[in-house]
Motif scaffolding. Structure first.
Motif, PDB file in Angstrom:
ATOM      1  N   VAL A 212       7.911   3.880  11.082  1.00 38.42           N
ATOM      2  CA  VAL A 212       8.409   2.979  10.039  1.00 38.42           C
ATOM      3  C   VAL A 212       8.269   1.524  10.470  1.00 38.42           C
ATOM      4  O   VAL A 212       7.902   0.647   9.676  1.00 38.42           O
ATOM      5  CB  VAL A 212       9.874   3.317   9.696  1.00 38.42           C
ATOM      6  N   SER A 213       8.528   1.250  11.741  1.00 37.02           N
ATOM      7  CA  SER A 213       8.382  -0.116  12.243  1.00 37.02           C
ATOM      8  C   SER A 213       6.926  -0.556  12.200  1.00 37.02           C
ATOM      9  O   SER A 213       6.618  -1.701  11.844  1.00 37.02           O
ATOM     10  CB  SER A 213       8.919  -0.209  13.674  1.00 37.02           C
ATOM     11  N   ALA A 214       6.016   0.349  12.557  1.00 38.69           N
ATOM     12  CA  ALA A 214       4.591   0.026  12.537  1.00 38.69           C
ATOM     13  C   ALA A 214       4.110  -0.233  11.120  1.00 38.69           C
ATOM     14  O   ALA A 214       3.259  -1.099  10.884  1.00 38.69           O
ATOM     15  CB  ALA A 214       3.794   1.154  13.176  1.00 38.69           C
ATOM     16  N   ILE A 215       4.645   0.492  10.149  1.00 41.78           N
ATOM     17  CA  ILE A 215       4.280   0.259   8.750  1.00 41.78           C
ATOM     18  C   ILE A 215       4.695  -1.145   8.330  1.00 41.78           C
ATOM     19  O   ILE A 215       3.937  -1.890   7.703  1.00 41.78           O
ATOM     20  CB  ILE A 215       4.938   1.321   7.843  1.00 41.78           C
ATOM     21  N   GLY A 216       5.913  -1.531   8.688  1.00 41.94           N
ATOM     22  CA  GLY A 216       6.373  -2.868   8.337  1.00 41.94           C
ATOM     23  C   GLY A 216       5.583  -3.965   9.013  1.00 41.94           C
ATOM     24  O   GLY A 216       5.394  -5.047   8.456  1.00 41.94           O
ATOM     25  N   ALA A 217       5.089  -3.704  10.242  1.00 46.23           N
ATOM     26  CA  ALA A 217       4.364  -4.722  10.987  1.00 46.23           C
ATOM     27  C   ALA A 217       2.925  -4.876  10.526  1.00 46.23           C
ATOM     28  O   ALA A 217       2.362  -5.971  10.584  1.00 46.23           O
ATOM     29  CB  ALA A 217       4.387  -4.381  12.486  1.00 46.23           C
ATOM     30  N   THR A 218       2.292  -3.789  10.057  1.00 42.70           N
ATOM     31  CA  THR A 218       0.867  -3.833   9.716  1.00 42.70           C
ATOM     32  C   THR A 218       0.600  -3.893   8.222  1.00 42.70           C
ATOM     33  O   THR A 218      -0.474  -4.341   7.805  1.00 42.70           O
ATOM     34  CB  THR A 218       0.148  -2.600  10.296  1.00 42.70           C
ATOM     35  N   LEU A 219       1.547  -3.449   7.407  1.00 44.95           N
ATOM     36  CA  LEU A 219       1.340  -3.420   5.954  1.00 44.95           C
ATOM     37  C   LEU A 219       2.462  -4.186   5.260  1.00 44.95           C
ATOM     38  O   LEU A 219       3.283  -3.607   4.538  1.00 44.95           O
ATOM     39  CB  LEU A 219       1.285  -1.973   5.450  1.00 44.95           C
ATOM     40  N   PRO A 220       2.535  -5.492   5.462  1.00 44.54           N
ATOM     41  CA  PRO A 220       3.609  -6.283   4.850  1.00 44.54           C
ATOM     42  C   PRO A 220       3.534  -6.234   3.330  1.00 44.54           C
ATOM     43  O   PRO A 220       2.454  -6.276   2.750  1.00 44.54           O
ATOM     44  CB  PRO A 220       3.347  -7.697   5.385  1.00 44.54           C
ATOM     45  N   GLY A 221       4.686  -6.115   2.710  1.00 39.63           N
ATOM     46  CA  GLY A 221       4.736  -6.064   1.253  1.00 39.63           C
ATOM     47  C   GLY A 221       4.663  -4.675   0.680  1.00 39.63           C
ATOM     48  O   GLY A 221       4.879  -4.486  -0.519  1.00 39.63           O
ATOM     49  N   ALA A 222       4.355  -3.664   1.522  1.00 36.69           N
ATOM     50  CA  ALA A 222       4.287  -2.287   1.034  1.00 36.69           C
ATOM     51  C   ALA A 222       5.676  -1.660   1.084  1.00 36.69           C
ATOM     52  O   ALA A 222       6.423  -1.841   2.046  1.00 36.69           O
ATOM     53  CB  ALA A 222       3.304  -1.479   1.883  1.00 36.69           C
ATOM     54  N   ALA A 223       6.044  -0.943   0.039  1.00 39.30           N
ATOM     55  CA  ALA A 223       7.309  -0.220   0.033  1.00 39.30           C
ATOM     56  C   ALA A 223       7.159   1.045   0.874  1.00 39.30           C
ATOM     57  O   ALA A 223       6.059   1.563   1.044  1.00 39.30           O
ATOM     58  CB  ALA A 223       7.711   0.141  -1.393  1.00 39.30           C
ATOM     59  N   TRP A 224       8.292   1.528   1.399  1.00 36.90           N
ATOM     60  CA  TRP A 224       8.273   2.738   2.213  1.00 36.90           C
ATOM     61  C   TRP A 224       9.082   3.825   1.533  1.00 36.90           C
ATOM     62  O   TRP A 224      10.225   3.615   1.126  1.00 36.90           O
ATOM     63  CB  TRP A 224       8.840   2.466   3.605  1.00 36.90           C
ATOM     64  N   GLN A 225       8.470   5.002   1.373  1.00 35.86           N
ATOM     65  CA  GLN A 225       9.116   6.155   0.766  1.00 35.86           C
ATOM     66  C   GLN A 225       9.294   7.234   1.822  1.00 35.86           C
ATOM     67  O   GLN A 225       8.338   7.642   2.477  1.00 35.86           O
ATOM     68  CB  GLN A 225       8.254   6.703  -0.389  1.00 35.86           C
ATOM     69  N   ARG A 226      10.520   7.686   1.980  1.00 32.73           N
ATOM     70  CA  ARG A 226      10.781   8.765   2.934  1.00 32.73           C
ATOM     71  C   ARG A 226      10.258  10.079   2.369  1.00 32.73           C
ATOM     72  O   ARG A 226      10.538  10.432   1.219  1.00 32.73           O
ATOM     73  CB  ARG A 226      12.275   8.866   3.201  1.00 32.73           C
ATOM     74  N   CYS A 227       9.494  10.802   3.177  1.00 34.63           N
ATOM     75  CA  CYS A 227       8.860  12.041   2.720  1.00 34.63           C
ATOM     76  C   CYS A 227       9.911  13.039   2.248  1.00 34.63           C
ATOM     77  O   CYS A 227      10.909  13.300   2.933  1.00 34.63           O
ATOM     78  CB  CYS A 227       8.034  12.643   3.856  1.00 34.63           C
ATOM     79  N   ARG A 228       9.662  13.615   1.097  1.00 32.79           N
ATOM     80  CA  ARG A 228      10.608  14.549   0.505  1.00 32.79           C
ATOM     81  C   ARG A 228      10.802  15.780   1.395  1.00 32.79           C
ATOM     82  O   ARG A 228      11.926  16.240   1.623  1.00 32.79           O
ATOM     83  CB  ARG A 228      10.091  14.962  -0.872  1.00 32.79           C
ATOM     84  N   THR A 229       9.721  16.325   1.912  1.00 31.51           N
ATOM     85  CA  THR A 229       9.797  17.535   2.732  1.00 31.51           C
ATOM     86  C   THR A 229      10.536  17.278   4.038  1.00 31.51           C
ATOM     87  O   THR A 229      11.400  18.068   4.449  1.00 31.51           O
ATOM     88  CB  THR A 229       8.383  18.060   3.025  1.00 31.51           C
ATOM     89  N   HIS A 230      10.198  16.160   4.714  1.00 35.54           N
ATOM     90  CA  HIS A 230      10.858  15.853   5.976  1.00 35.54           C
ATOM     91  C   HIS A 230      12.342  15.555   5.772  1.00 35.54           C
ATOM     92  O   HIS A 230      13.180  15.935   6.602  1.00 35.54           O
ATOM     93  CB  HIS A 230      10.176  14.650   6.650  1.00 35.54           C
ATOM     94  N   TYR A 231      12.661  14.859   4.675  1.00 36.52           N
ATOM     95  CA  TYR A 231      14.067  14.536   4.467  1.00 36.52           C
ATOM     96  C   TYR A 231      14.880  15.800   4.190  1.00 36.52           C
ATOM     97  O   TYR A 231      16.028  15.924   4.633  1.00 36.52           O
ATOM     98  CB  TYR A 231      14.247  13.554   3.310  1.00 36.52           C
TER      99      TYR A 231
END
Length: 391
Positions: A212-231
């Motif tokens: 999740v931290s890497a997503i925020g650092a490399t893809l700024p402005g993208a929303a993050w959705q927690r995977c339904r299966t993993h959750y």
């Protein structure tokens, strides 16, 4: 992969029958090649077209592979499976094919087979991502076993898929890391961005802090959705076993709502329903609310399609089906060779298949205002310490 192995082995066998390699002038030559005849070969991996060498004098038929007037794959399956168990070792492969009656297969021919597969997989893994914008991206990791330093260790195969500008799904990348930490994911996602990944509006993944931290650092402005299966798996761990069936049904009822307003209203009802009996479950749901319901900011056609046809889970099952046969990989190269070939095959099927999302839906999704990501922005300092991404 099967076609490459079949054709290379048959070519080597035909060379031994002729007494010399194709195109080679030799006093030991007893026959010459004369093109190929094609034949369909049914395998559990599908029907493939094999090219059987023809000779100018007499005939050649690979009895070690095919039964006359009947198609079989027993010998070849053994060859390919053992190749991966041995890491396609040059010397061991030569001994292996002797059991099939092929005595003229040189070390260079074995290396050529592996090199050809490696080149194809490497070209696929490093190709430019020029079909963007990739509005929706999913990231996941599989744990596989590899022999390293005389012991068996777990490594993580990092995978990313996306939906391109034409509405088709793509395999975006594959890499192998020693652990699923922030540094591994950060390097992986930076590699995708360097190859052309752009226009990402929503990333779906599990709640691993490094990812999740890497997503925020490399893809700024993208929303993050927690995977339904993993959750669901995370929530099950916090739920008493006897209560899980109805808690799971309540959770699924949230995803089944027709619009965003109904989703949030149903989520509130679920919280109220479990608050008295299962306070820990209620707290777990309330804490994850923003992450679990991030999809509601996008057109309902998008998230209904994603929930009904989760590409990541299907892809993981297909990879597991192939890698479970191997069990323990002899090295990382053999792991990348097999998993990369499986992903390239799946990528071709997605490209030739129907659109995953319609162009009109994608157009509306690109202009949809993403959720506020102010709290999701992170910076990586010079020591590569990656802070956790706040929900």
């Amino acid at each position: 992969m099967l076609t490459t192995f079949i054709n290379t082995l048959m070519s080597a066998d035909a060379d031994s029958v002729c007494g010399a390699a194709w195109g080679e002038r030799s006093d030991q030559r007893t026959n010459t090649r004369n093109g190929y005849r094609h034949r369909d070969f049914d395998t559990r991996a599908g029907t493939i077209d094999v090219a059987i060498p023809k000779l100018r004098g007499g005939s050649y038929f690979p009895d070690w592979l095919l039964e006359r007037r009947r198609r079989a794959e027993r010998a070849l399956t053994t060859v390919v499976a053992t190749c991966y168990l041995l890491g396609v070792s040059t010397r061991r492969m030569e001994k292996l094919v002797e059991s099939l009656g092929i005595t003229r297969l040189s070390k260079s021919q074995v290396s050529e087979m592996a090199r050809d597969l490696d080149d194809q997989v490497e070209q696929f893994r490093t190709r430019p991502l020029d079909q963007g914008p990739y509005t929706f991206v999913a990231a996941d990791a599989l744990v596989l076993k590899v022999r390293e330093g005389g012991r068996v260790v777990n490594v993580h195969a990092l995978l990313a898929t996306g939906v391109n500008a034409d509405g088709h799904r793509e395999i975006l990348g594959l890499d192998v890391a020693s652990s699923e930490d922030g540094a591994g994911w950060l390097a992986f996602l930076r590699g995708l961005v360097a190859r052309g990944l752009s226009g990402v509006k929503l990333v779906t993944s599990d709640a691993h802090t490094g990812l999740v931290s890497a997503i925020g650092a490399t893809l700024p402005g993208a929303a993050w959705q927690r995977c339904r299966t993993h959750y669901a798996a995370n929530l099950m761990a916090a739920t008493p076993k006897a209560s899980w069936p109805w808690v799971r049904a309540l959770l699924h009822s949230v995803y089944d709502q027709p619009d965003a307003a109904s989703v949030h209203a149903q989520f509130d009802r679920v919280l109220d329903g479990v608050a008295d009996k299962l306070p820990k479950v209620s707290e777990h749901l309330d804490t994850a609310r923003v992450d679990v319901l991030a999809f509601t900011s996008f057109p309902k056609e998008v998230w209904r399609q994603i929930w009904s046809n989760n590409p990541s889970e299907r892809l993981n099952r297909e990879i597991r089906r192939r890698t479970d046969v191997v069990g323990i990989f002899p090295d990382r190269d053999s792991l990348i060779r097999l998993v990369g070939a499986v992903l390239a095959e799946q990528h071709d099927e997605w490209t030739e298949g129907r659109r995953y999302l319609g162009l009109d839906v994608l157009a509306r999704a690109r202009v949809t205002a993403a959720p506020d990501t102010t709290s999701s922005s992170v910076e990586v300092n010079s020591t590569d310490t990656i802070p956790a991404l706040s929900a």
